[in-house]
Enzyme design. Structure first.
Site, PDB file in Angstrom:
ATOM      1  N   HIS A  59       0.829  -1.199   0.000  1.00 44.73           N
ATOM      2  CA  HIS A  59       0.000   0.000   0.000  1.00 44.73           C
ATOM      3  C   HIS A  59       0.869   1.258   0.000  1.00 44.73           C
ATOM      4  O   HIS A  59       1.975   1.265   0.575  1.00 44.73           O
ATOM      5  CB  HIS A  59      -0.923   0.020   1.218  1.00 44.73           C
ATOM      6  CG  HIS A  59      -2.041  -0.977   1.122  1.00 44.73           C
ATOM      7  ND1 HIS A  59      -3.112  -0.985   1.984  1.00 44.73           N
ATOM      8  CD2 HIS A  59      -2.255  -2.002   0.251  1.00 44.73           C
ATOM      9  CE1 HIS A  59      -3.937  -1.962   1.655  1.00 44.73           C
ATOM     10  NE2 HIS A  59      -3.432  -2.601   0.612  1.00 44.73           N
ATOM     11  N   GLU A  74       0.549   3.974   1.626  1.00 38.11           N
ATOM     12  CA  GLU A  74       0.807   4.459   2.986  1.00 38.11           C
ATOM     13  C   GLU A  74       1.970   3.714   3.634  1.00 38.11           C
ATOM     14  O   GLU A  74       2.840   4.313   4.284  1.00 38.11           O
ATOM     15  CB  GLU A  74      -0.457   4.275   3.849  1.00 38.11           C
ATOM     16  CG  GLU A  74      -1.684   4.985   3.308  1.00 38.11           C
ATOM     17  CD  GLU A  74      -2.565   4.120   2.421  1.00 38.11           C
ATOM     18  OE1 GLU A  74      -3.794   4.234   2.502  1.00 38.11           O
ATOM     19  OE2 GLU A  74      -2.003   3.314   1.642  1.00 38.11           O
ATOM     20  N   CYS A 102      -7.108   1.792   4.508  1.00 40.64           N
ATOM     21  CA  CYS A 102      -7.742   0.551   4.956  1.00 40.64           C
ATOM     22  C   CYS A 102      -7.535   0.415   6.463  1.00 40.64           C
ATOM     23  O   CYS A 102      -6.783   1.169   7.080  1.00 40.64           O
ATOM     24  CB  CYS A 102      -7.149  -0.645   4.216  1.00 40.64           C
ATOM     25  SG  CYS A 102      -5.438  -1.007   4.673  1.00 40.64           S
ATOM     26  N   CYS A 157      -3.799  -0.168   7.532  1.00 42.13           N
ATOM     27  CA  CYS A 157      -2.969   1.049   7.473  1.00 42.13           C
ATOM     28  C   CYS A 157      -3.351   2.025   8.584  1.00 42.13           C
ATOM     29  O   CYS A 157      -2.492   2.702   9.146  1.00 42.13           O
ATOM     30  CB  CYS A 157      -3.115   1.718   6.113  1.00 42.13           C
ATOM     31  SG  CYS A 157      -2.219   0.867   4.792  1.00 42.13           S
TER      32      CYS A 157
END
Length: 342
Positions: free
Chosen positions: A266, A268, A294, A297
Site C-alpha cells: 500500500h 501508505e 484501509c 494502514c
C-alpha cells in the site's frame, strides 16, 4: 467559475441559463437530480413532487445533498451555471467547493407578469392563476433547514437581476452583470497548504503500478515533505502492470466475499517504510492520501504516531477505519464526499 441561479417560477431563470450557455458555461440543474430520483421511484414529475422529494432528500441526506450529487459532474477548469438552487446550504457547499469562485444570481420578476408567462408557455401541472401561484410558492419560503429557503437565497444573492421587460433587455442586463462582476473573481487564488500537498500527492500516484488503485501518500511535517510512497510491488519483484494482479479472497465480519490484490504494498506503508529506511521520525505528522486508508494502514498510523490524515475521497469499506482513528485521537479529514469503490 461557477454561477448559481435561483428565482421563482417563470422569472426567467431558464433564459439566464441559456444566455450563459451561449457564453461557454456548461449548465447543470439541481432539479434534474430530483427528477432522476422521481423517475427511479416511478412517480409522476410535477412541481409538487419536485418540492416534496427534494425536501425528503435534504432531510435524509443533508441540506446540501443535491449539490453534492451534481458535483459528480463538475470538472476542473470549466465554467458552470447551476440552476434551481433553493437552500442556503447548497449555496455554501458550492462556494466552498469552488474555492469561492462562485457568484449567486437571483432573478426577480413581477408576479402578475409571471402568471402571464406561465399561461403563455402552457406547461402541464403549472399553477395558472395568481391565487394558485401564491399558494404554491408559499411552500418555497420555509424556515426549515431541510426545505426550500427562497427568501434566504434572495437575501444572500450576490446579484439581483430584474426581468420585467423584453428578452433583449434581459440579455443586456445579464451582459452588464458579467462584465462588471466576473473580473472580481479572476484574480489569482493561492492554494492552501492542504491543496498544495494534495496536488503533489496526485502526481506521485501516477508512479503506482497497480491499476486497481493508483494511490499515493505524502508525509508532511512542519509544511515539509519528509517521505512519499505509491502502491507498488517490493523492489526487484514483478509489478501488476507487467504480469497482472495477485488476488486473494477475503471475508468481512458479515461474511461478504471480496477479492484483494496482494502483489503490491500500500502507498501508505511504502511512505512510512521510506521514512524508516532513512531514519526519519513520523511522530506527529500529517499524511495525505487519495482515499481513506484501509483498517490495517489505519492501525499502522496509530502505532507510528501519525496525528492527522487528509484524504481526497472516502473509501467504501472505511467504517472501521473511521472508528479506530477517532478512538485513537487521530484527526481524519476528507475533501470530497465521493466514495472510491473497487
Amino acid at each position: 467559475m461557477i454561477i448559481g441561479v435561483s428565482g421563482l417560477l417563470a422569472s426567467g431563470k431558464g433564459q439566464l441559463c441559456k444566455y450563459l450557455e451561449s457564453k461557454g458555461y456548461a449548465c447543470l440543474s439541481l432539479s434534474d437530480i430530483i427528477r432522476l430520483e422521481i423517475l427511479f421511484r416511478k412517480q409522476e414529475i410535477t412541481r409538487e413532487s419536485l418540492q416534496k422529494i427534494g425536501n425528503e432528500l435534504r432531510q435524509k441526506f443533508g441540506s446540501d445533498v443535491l449539490t453534492k450529487r451534481v458535483f459528480h459532474f463538475v470538472e476542473a477548469d470549466k465554467n458552470y451555471v447551476i440552476d434551481s438552487i433553493r437552500n442556503i446550504s447548497e449555496v455554501e457547499y458550492i462556494k466552498k467547493s469552488s474555492n469561492n469562485r462562485f457568484m449567486m444570481i437571483w432573478v426577480d420578476s413581477d408576479i402578475k407578469l409571471r402568471v402571464k408567462r406561465i399561461n403563455e408557455r402552457n406547461r402541464e401541472k403549472d399553477p395558472t392563476t395568481l391565487k394558485d401561484l401564491k399558494a404554491t410558492e408559499k411552500k418555497e419560503f420555509s424556515k426549515n433547514v431541510h426545505e426550500q429557503q427562497m427568501g434566504l437565497i434572495r437575501k444572500k444573492a450576490d446579484v439581483i437581476i430584474t426581468n420585467n421587460s423584453t428578452l433583449e433587455e434581459f440579455h443586456k442586463k445579464i451582459e452588464k452583470v458579467l462584465q462588471k462582476e466576473i473580473p472580481k473573481y479572476d484574480k489569482y487564488i493561492r492554494p492552501s497548504w492542504d491543496e498544495y500537498f494534495m496536488e503533489i500527492m496526485k502526481t506521485v500516484s501516477k508512479r503506482s503500478t497497480c491499476d486497481r488503485g493508483r494511490t499515493s501518500a505524502i508525509i508532511v511535517k512542519d509544511k515539509r515533505i519528509i517521505a512519499t510512497g505509491y502502491a507498488g510491488s517490493p523492489p526487484g519483484t514483478e509489478h501488476c502492470d507487467e504480469v497482472g494482479h495477485l488476488f486473494e479472497t477475503r471475508y468481512d465480519k458479515d461474511g461478504n466475499e471480496s477479492k484483494h490484490c496482494i502483489r503490491t504494498i500500500h502507498a501508505e506503508q511504502n511512505a512510512i517504510a521510506q521514512a524508516a529506511k532513512f531514519g526519519i521520525s513520523v511522530d506527529g505528522v500529517t499524511i495525505y492520501l487519495n482515499m481513506e486508508p484501509c483498517f490495517s494502514c489505519a492501525k499502522l498510523f496509530i502505532s507510528v504516531g501519525i496525528k492527522r490524515v487528509v484524504c481526497q475521497k472516502k473509501y467504501h469499506a472505511g467504517e472501521m477505519t473511521r472508528e479506530i482513528l477517532k478512538k485513537a485521537g487521530v484527526k481524519l479529514e476528507v475533501f470530497e464526499d465521493n466514495e472510491e469503490k473497487y
